[in-house]
Design an enzyme around this catalytic site. Structure first.
Site, short mmCIF file in Angstrom:
data_model
loop_
_atom_site.label_atom_id
_atom_site.label_comp_id
_atom_site.label_asym_id
_atom_site.label_seq_id
_atom_site.Cartn_x
_atom_site.Cartn_y
_atom_site.Cartn_z
CG HIS A 152 -0.22 0.47 2.44
ND1 HIS A 152 0.79 -0.51 3.09
CD2 HIS A 152 -0.22 1.59 3.19
CE1 HIS A 152 1.23 -0.21 4.12
NE2 HIS A 152 0.79 1.24 4.21
CG HIS A 162 -0.28 6.01 2.15
ND1 HIS A 162 -1.42 5.49 2.41
CD2 HIS A 162 0.49 5.27 3.21
CE1 HIS A 162 -1.53 4.81 3.32
NE2 HIS A 162 -0.61 4.41 3.86
#
Length: 167
Positions: free
Chosen positions: A70, A85
């Site tokens: 992620h 992110h």
């Protein structure tokens, strides 16, 4: 020759960031997570994705990738550390719906593909999907962060810059 030398010096003095995805660029303060909205990790911006391909927001070396896929960290040649992110709280997905296309130590250029995400599936699982770009050592390395483009952006399009501080 002088113009070229001045332009080269300006490139080294500034950080230029491109959009990591096609979508809608927003101010970091609009992200519904205080760690990002209060710029605790550093200055940056977010893009609400309309496409599943994520590209490098700057050139440099991939310094770390999250085990859960992620997040990607890269360091540019002047030492600025940049976090990409993918979504909010998506660490809980444990890598599901993410495909990283880079690995630690890999060199990338702005706009190089770094990940593919099934953002529709991530949203269906109940997670928000802004793609966040943060200069995580920005407090020490940059000043005058400027998000020049808000609204509709295309992956790889220049959207932000910051002036490097003297170290």
């Amino acid at each position: 020759m002088r113009l070229f030398a001045r332009k080269r010096r300006e490139e080294q003095e500034n950080i230029h960031l491109v959009s990591p995805v096609t979508g809608t660029a927003i101010e970091m303060s609009e992200v519904p997570d205080p760690v990002f909205s209060q710029s605790i990790l550093g200055p940056g911006f977010a893009v609400l994705p309309k496409d599943d391909e994520v590209v490098a927001p700057a050139g440099g070396t991939i310094t770390s990738v999250a085990d859960t896929s992620h997040a990607v960290y890269l360091t540019d040649p002047q030492g600025s550390q940049i976090l990409v992110h993918l979504g909010l709280e998506t660490v809980k997905l444990n890598g599901k719906h993410f495909q990283l296309l880079v690995s630690e130590g890999q060199e990338v250029q702005p706009g190089d593909p770094i990940a593919r995400c099934d953002f529709a599936a991530i949203r269906a699982a109940g997670y928000q999907t802004p793609v966040l770009v943060c200069l995580i050592n920005g407090a020490e390395t940059v000043s005058d962060f400027d998000l020049a483009t808000l609204g509709e952006v295309v992956a790889g399009q220049a959207v932000a810059s910051a002036r490097r501080t003297d170290r």
